[in-house]
Design a protein around this motif. Sequence first.
Motif, PDB file in Angstrom:
ATOM      1  N   LYS A  86     114.384  79.583 100.091  1.00  0.00           N
ATOM      2  CA  LYS A  86     114.466  81.013  99.786  1.00  0.00           C
ATOM      3  C   LYS A  86     113.305  81.775 100.410  1.00  0.00           C
ATOM      4  N   SER A  87     112.111  81.195 100.354  1.00  0.00           N
ATOM      5  CA  SER A  87     110.902  81.780 100.931  1.00  0.00           C
ATOM      6  C   SER A  87     110.123  80.626 101.556  1.00  0.00           C
ATOM      7  N   GLU A  88     109.968  80.635 102.882  1.00  0.00           N
ATOM      8  CA  GLU A  88     109.417  79.481 103.595  1.00  0.00           C
ATOM      9  C   GLU A  88     107.902  79.537 103.784  1.00  0.00           C
ATOM     10  N   ALA A  89     107.299  78.353 103.824  1.00  0.00           N
ATOM     11  CA  ALA A  89     105.909  78.195 104.250  1.00  0.00           C
ATOM     12  C   ALA A  89     105.906  78.112 105.770  1.00  0.00           C
ATOM     13  N   ASP A  90     104.836  78.597 106.379  1.00  0.00           N
ATOM     14  CA  ASP A  90     104.676  78.515 107.833  1.00  0.00           C
ATOM     15  C   ASP A  90     104.342  77.070 108.191  1.00  0.00           C
ATOM     16  N   GLU A  91     105.252  76.404 108.873  1.00  0.00           N
ATOM     17  CA  GLU A  91     105.080  74.987 109.181  1.00  0.00           C
ATOM     18  C   GLU A  91     104.088  74.728 110.303  1.00  0.00           C
ATOM     19  N   THR A  92     103.544  75.770 110.911  1.00  0.00           N
ATOM     20  CA  THR A  92     102.541  75.588 111.967  1.00  0.00           C
ATOM     21  C   THR A  92     101.121  75.613 111.410  1.00  0.00           C
ATOM     22  N   THR A  93     100.976  75.809 110.093  1.00  0.00           N
ATOM     23  CA  THR A  93      99.653  75.917 109.480  1.00  0.00           C
ATOM     24  C   THR A  93      99.291  74.627 108.754  1.00  0.00           C
ATOM     25  N   THR A  94      98.049  74.579 108.284  1.00  0.00           N
ATOM     26  CA  THR A  94      97.586  73.496 107.425  1.00  0.00           C
ATOM     27  C   THR A  94      96.917  74.138 106.216  1.00  0.00           C
ATOM     28  N   GLY A  95      96.650  73.317 105.194  1.00  0.00           N
ATOM     29  CA  GLY A  95      95.969  73.832 104.005  1.00  0.00           C
ATOM     30  C   GLY A  95      96.947  74.480 103.034  1.00  0.00           C
ATOM     31  N   PRO A  96      96.439  75.444 102.234  1.00  0.00           N
ATOM     32  CA  PRO A  96      97.285  76.065 101.222  1.00  0.00           C
ATOM     33  C   PRO A  96      98.568  76.653 101.811  1.00  0.00           C
ATOM     34  N   ALA A  97      99.655  76.474 101.054  1.00  0.00           N
ATOM     35  CA  ALA A  97     100.962  76.993 101.467  1.00  0.00           C
ATOM     36  C   ALA A  97     101.891  76.952 100.263  1.00  0.00           C
ATOM     37  N   ASN A  98     102.950  77.745 100.318  1.00  0.00           N
ATOM     38  CA  ASN A  98     103.945  77.669  99.261  1.00  0.00           C
ATOM     39  C   ASN A  98     105.316  78.028  99.807  1.00  0.00           C
ATOM     40  N   PHE A  99     106.333  77.532  99.123  1.00  0.00           N
ATOM     41  CA  PHE A  99     107.701  77.908  99.436  1.00  0.00           C
ATOM     42  C   PHE A  99     108.524  77.862  98.158  1.00  0.00           C
ATOM     43  N   LEU A 100     109.689  78.506  98.195  1.00  0.00           N
ATOM     44  CA  LEU A 100     110.519  78.654  97.019  1.00  0.00           C
ATOM     45  C   LEU A 100     111.946  78.217  97.332  1.00  0.00           C
ATOM     46  N   VAL A 101     112.522  77.433  96.425  1.00  0.00           N
ATOM     47  CA  VAL A 101     113.929  77.056  96.502  1.00  0.00           C
ATOM     48  C   VAL A 101     114.571  77.384  95.157  1.00  0.00           C
ATOM     49  N   LEU A 102     115.895  77.473  95.164  1.00  0.00           N
ATOM     50  CA  LEU A 102     116.657  77.654  93.930  1.00  0.00           C
ATOM     51  C   LEU A 102     117.494  76.412  93.699  1.00  0.00           C
ATOM     52  N   ASP A 103     117.534  75.943  92.452  1.00  0.00           N
ATOM     53  CA  ASP A 103     118.400  74.807  92.152  1.00  0.00           C
ATOM     54  C   ASP A 103     119.848  75.306  92.060  1.00  0.00           C
ATOM     55  N   PRO A 104     120.817  74.411  91.884  1.00  0.00           N
ATOM     56  CA  PRO A 104     122.218  74.837  91.872  1.00  0.00           C
ATOM     57  C   PRO A 104     122.561  75.874  90.797  1.00  0.00           C
ATOM     58  N   ASP A 105     121.715  75.980  89.758  1.00  0.00           N
ATOM     59  CA  ASP A 105     121.947  76.949  88.690  1.00  0.00           C
ATOM     60  C   ASP A 105     121.140  78.224  88.860  1.00  0.00           C
ATOM     61  N   GLY A 106     120.439  78.350  89.995  1.00  0.00           N
ATOM     62  CA  GLY A 106     119.670  79.554  90.260  1.00  0.00           C
ATOM     63  C   GLY A 106     118.262  79.548  89.704  1.00  0.00           C
ATOM     64  N   ASN A 107     117.809  78.414  89.169  1.00  0.00           N
ATOM     65  CA  ASN A 107     116.432  78.318  88.671  1.00  0.00           C
ATOM     66  C   ASN A 107     115.473  78.225  89.848  1.00  0.00           C
ATOM     67  N   ALA A 108     114.420  79.019  89.808  1.00  0.00           N
ATOM     68  CA  ALA A 108     113.433  79.029  90.888  1.00  0.00           C
ATOM     69  C   ALA A 108     112.499  77.834  90.760  1.00  0.00           C
ATOM     70  N   ILE A 109     112.246  77.189  91.908  1.00  0.00           N
ATOM     71  CA  ILE A 109     111.289  76.084  91.980  1.00  0.00           C
ATOM     72  C   ILE A 109     110.276  76.448  93.053  1.00  0.00           C
ATOM     73  N   LEU A 110     109.037  76.600  92.633  1.00  0.00           N
ATOM     74  CA  LEU A 110     107.946  76.972  93.532  1.00  0.00           C
ATOM     75  C   LEU A 110     107.132  75.731  93.863  1.00  0.00           C
ATOM     76  N   ILE A 111     106.988  75.449  95.152  1.00  0.00           N
ATOM     77  CA  ILE A 111     106.083  74.400  95.619  1.00  0.00           C
ATOM     78  C   ILE A 111     104.849  75.154  96.103  1.00  0.00           C
ATOM     79  N   ASP A 112     103.751  75.019  95.383  1.00  0.00           N
ATOM     80  CA  ASP A 112     102.569  75.867  95.576  1.00  0.00           C
ATOM     81  C   ASP A 112     101.338  74.997  95.782  1.00  0.00           C
ATOM     82  N   GLN A 113     100.997  74.742  97.032  1.00  0.00           N
ATOM     83  CA  GLN A 113      99.870  73.878  97.391  1.00  0.00           C
ATOM     84  C   GLN A 113      98.614  74.727  97.554  1.00  0.00           C
ATOM     85  N   HIS A 114      97.545  74.340  96.847  1.00  0.00           N
ATOM     86  CA  HIS A 114      96.283  75.085  96.880  1.00  0.00           C
ATOM     87  C   HIS A 114      95.216  74.443  97.754  1.00  0.00           C
ATOM     88  N   VAL A 115      95.487  73.222  98.257  1.00  0.00           N
ATOM     89  CA  VAL A 115      94.465  72.501  99.051  1.00  0.00           C
ATOM     90  C   VAL A 115      94.944  72.278 100.471  1.00  0.00           C
TER      91      VAL A 115
END
Length: 123
Positions: free
Chosen positions: A94-123
């Motif tokens: 749904k919202s992509e992380a820039d795959e050309t970077t390193t370090g902190p990044a985040n992206f968002l996906v929705l499960d089949p029921d529309g629940n938001a799942i945030l992958i939020d890397q701080h390091v």
Amino acid sequence: MNLGAFSVSLNVKDIKASKHFYETLGFSVFAGDMDKKYLIMKNGNALIGLFEGMFENNILTFNPGWDENANTLDTFDDARTIQKHLKSSGILIKSEADETTTGPANFLVLDPDGNAILIDQHV
């Protein structure tokens, strides 16, 4: 695939009331800022984030590179690697992380029921 620390990020109406409620359940403030209307609360290994007015729905959050105490892990699956795996498996990002970077990044996906799942890397 290791997604790191897990928490539920809750959209709350009144952060003070929510803080009091979760303290009654045995949670204590672990991080955050009441003045900025967000708190991370902890009870054992359980983590919840309280966010007043920051987003519309509740979100399942994973933090690659962190354990449940926000300690940096020696080895972990980078958010961009996880994102690439999900994309190659046909999951819409749904919202992509820039795959050309390193370090902190985040992206968002929705499960089949529309629940938001945030992958939020701080390091």
